[in-house]
Design a protein around this motif. Structure first.
Motif, PDB file in Angstrom:
ATOM      1  N   THR A   1     -51.752  42.514   3.630  1.00  0.00           N
ATOM      2  CA  THR A   1     -52.035  41.248   3.444  1.00  0.00           C
ATOM      3  C   THR A   1     -52.237  40.526   1.958  1.00  0.00           C
ATOM      4  OG1 THR A   1     -54.767  41.796   3.050  1.00  0.00           O
ATOM      5  CG2 THR A   1     -53.999  42.224   5.258  1.00  0.00           C
ATOM      6  N   VAL A   2     -52.372  40.621   1.131  1.00  0.00           N
ATOM      7  CA  VAL A   2     -52.126  40.141  -0.163  1.00  0.00           C
ATOM      8  C   VAL A   2     -50.592  40.304  -1.010  1.00  0.00           C
ATOM      9  CG1 VAL A   2     -53.616  39.766  -2.337  1.00  0.00           C
ATOM     10  CG2 VAL A   2     -54.604  40.159  -0.621  1.00  0.00           C
ATOM     11  N   THR A   3     -50.452  41.646  -0.813  1.00  0.00           N
ATOM     12  CA  THR A   3     -49.037  42.624  -1.857  1.00  0.00           C
ATOM     13  C   THR A   3     -48.320  43.146  -0.110  1.00  0.00           C
ATOM     14  OG1 THR A   3     -50.769  43.921  -3.337  1.00  0.00           O
ATOM     15  CG2 THR A   3     -48.497  44.051  -3.704  1.00  0.00           C
ATOM     16  N   ASN A   4     -46.967  42.129  -0.079  1.00  0.00           N
ATOM     17  CA  ASN A   4     -46.459  42.682   0.726  1.00  0.00           C
ATOM     18  C   ASN A   4     -45.735  43.826   0.152  1.00  0.00           C
ATOM     19  OD1 ASN A   4     -44.216  41.880  -1.283  1.00  0.00           O
ATOM     20  ND2 ASN A   4     -44.489  39.966  -0.705  1.00  0.00           N
ATOM     21  N   ASP A   5     -44.244  44.860   1.076  1.00  0.00           N
ATOM     22  CA  ASP A   5     -44.194  45.761   0.925  1.00  0.00           C
ATOM     23  C   ASP A   5     -42.768  45.550  -0.149  1.00  0.00           C
ATOM     24  OD1 ASP A   5     -43.340  43.975   2.712  1.00  0.00           O
ATOM     25  OD2 ASP A   5     -41.811  45.546   3.732  1.00  0.00           O
ATOM     26  N   TYR A   6     -42.590  44.709  -0.548  1.00  0.00           N
ATOM     27  CA  TYR A   6     -41.661  44.203  -1.552  1.00  0.00           C
ATOM     28  C   TYR A   6     -41.933  44.474  -2.674  1.00  0.00           C
ATOM     29  CZ  TYR A   6     -38.476  41.910   2.210  1.00  0.00           C
ATOM     30  OH  TYR A   6     -37.812  41.388   2.903  1.00  0.00           O
ATOM     31  N   LYS A   7     -43.173  43.605  -3.128  1.00  0.00           N
ATOM     32  CA  LYS A   7     -44.105  44.291  -4.430  1.00  0.00           C
ATOM     33  C   LYS A   7     -44.780  45.244  -4.396  1.00  0.00           C
ATOM     34  CE  LYS A   7     -45.576  39.356  -4.850  1.00  0.00           C
ATOM     35  NZ  LYS A   7     -47.137  38.147  -4.816  1.00  0.00           N
ATOM     36  N   LYS A   8     -44.574  46.126  -3.260  1.00  0.00           N
ATOM     37  CA  LYS A   8     -44.963  47.460  -3.314  1.00  0.00           C
ATOM     38  C   LYS A   8     -44.316  48.330  -3.888  1.00  0.00           C
ATOM     39  CE  LYS A   8     -48.922  47.328   0.127  1.00  0.00           C
ATOM     40  NZ  LYS A   8     -49.765  48.521   0.778  1.00  0.00           N
ATOM     41  N   ALA A   9     -42.973  48.345  -3.364  1.00  0.00           N
ATOM     42  CA  ALA A   9     -42.019  48.491  -3.975  1.00  0.00           C
ATOM     43  C   ALA A   9     -41.429  49.017  -5.975  1.00  0.00           C
ATOM     44  CB  ALA A   9     -40.607  48.187  -2.549  1.00  0.00           C
ATOM     45  N   GLU A  10     -41.586  47.596  -6.126  1.00  0.00           N
ATOM     46  CA  GLU A  10     -41.850  47.592  -7.683  1.00  0.00           C
ATOM     47  C   GLU A  10     -42.725  48.397  -8.118  1.00  0.00           C
ATOM     48  OE1 GLU A  10     -38.583  46.373  -8.656  1.00  0.00           O
ATOM     49  OE2 GLU A  10     -37.910  45.626  -6.784  1.00  0.00           O
TER      50      GLU A  10
END
Length: 213
Positions: free
Chosen positions: A127-136
Motif C-alpha cells: 500500500t506504501v511501497t509499490n512492486d517497482y520499488k520492491k524490485a529495486e
C-alpha cells in the motif's frame, strides 16, 4: 661483385634500421592497456557473470551493449543482453561499476530467488511501497549479498564508497526508492550478517522487503 654485394647489404641494413625506428617495442610481459569499453566488459565477464553460477537454470545475459549517447550513469538488463551508458563506462570507480552491473542482472534472478524461499508469483504490491520499488530493493540485496560472499576485496571497497553510491542513486521516484532508503536497506542486511549467517540474513531481509506495505 663483392663491392656490389656490400652496397646492397649496407642498403638493406639502413632500410631495416629505418623501419624499426617507427615500431613500438613493448617490454616482455607488458600488456597493451585496455580501453574503458574493454575494461567494463572485462568486469562483466570476469567478475559479474561468475557471481550468478548458482542460478544455472536462469538465462543470464552474455551480450554487452553500450549506449554511447547516454552520458548519465545508467544500466539495464534483459534476457540475452545487458546495456550500459557511456557515463557508466567512463566512471573510474570499478566497485560501483561492479555493483551497477550485478544489480541489473539481479533483477533477472529475483523471482528465481523468491521461489527458492518458497515465495510464489510476482513481487506483491504494498500500500506504501509499490512492486517497482520492491524490485529495486531486492536487486540491491541480491547484488550486495553476492559481492559480499564472493568478492570480499571489492565488497570492502564498495562499502567505503556508500556515500558516493547514495548520491548516485538520487531522490525517490515512482519506480525507485531514494538513495538513502536503498542504502539503509542494504545496511539492514549487513547488520543482520553480524548476528547470523549471510544466507539467513539474505533470506530474512528478502522476506521483509517482499512483505513491505
Amino acid at each position: 661483385m663483392k663491392k656490389s654485394f656490400l652496397v646492397l647489404f649496407s642498403f638493406l641494413m639502413f632500410a631495416c634500421n629505418s623501419n624499426s625506428s617507427n615500431e613500438v617495442i613493448l617490454p616482455e610481459n607488458e600488456e597493451i592497456p585496455l580501453t574503458k569499453e574493454e575494461e567494463i566488459i572485462k568486469i562483466y565477464n570476469e567478475s559479474v557473470l561468475p557471481l550468478f553460477k548458482e542460478y544455472s537454470d536462469t538465462e543470464i545475459p552474455t551480450q554487452f551493449k553500450i549506449d554511447k549517447n547516454d552520458l548519465g550513469i545508467n544500466a539495464g538488463a534483459a534476457f540475452g543482453y545487458v546495456e550500459v551508458s557511456q557515463g557508466l563506462v567512463n566512471l573510474t570507480k570499478e566497485d560501483i561499476q561492479l555493483f551497477a552491473l550485478t544489480h541489473e542482472v539481479a533483477h533477472i534472478v529475483t523471482i528465481k530467488q523468491a521461489r527458492l524461499f518458497d515465495l510464489q508469483g510476482s513481487i506483491p504490491k504494498g500500500t506504501v511501497t509499490n512492486d517497482y520499488k520492491k524490485a529495486e530493493y531486492l536487486a540491491d540485496l541480491i547484488a550486495i549479498h553476492l559481492i559480499k560472499t564472493k568478492q570480499n576485496k571489492e565488497f570492502n571497497l564498495l562499502t567505503s564508497n556508500f556515500p558516493f553510491l547514495l548520491d548516485l542513486l538520487g531522490a525517490t521516484t515512482f519506480t525507485h526508492p531514494s538513495g538513502s532508503d536503498r542504502i539503509n536497506c542494504i545496511n539492514t542486511y549487513l547488520e543482520n550478517t553480524l548476528v547470523t549467517s549471510n544466507e539467513i540474513a539474505l533470506k530474512n531481509t528478502f522476506l521483509n522487503i517482499w512483505q513491505m506495505e
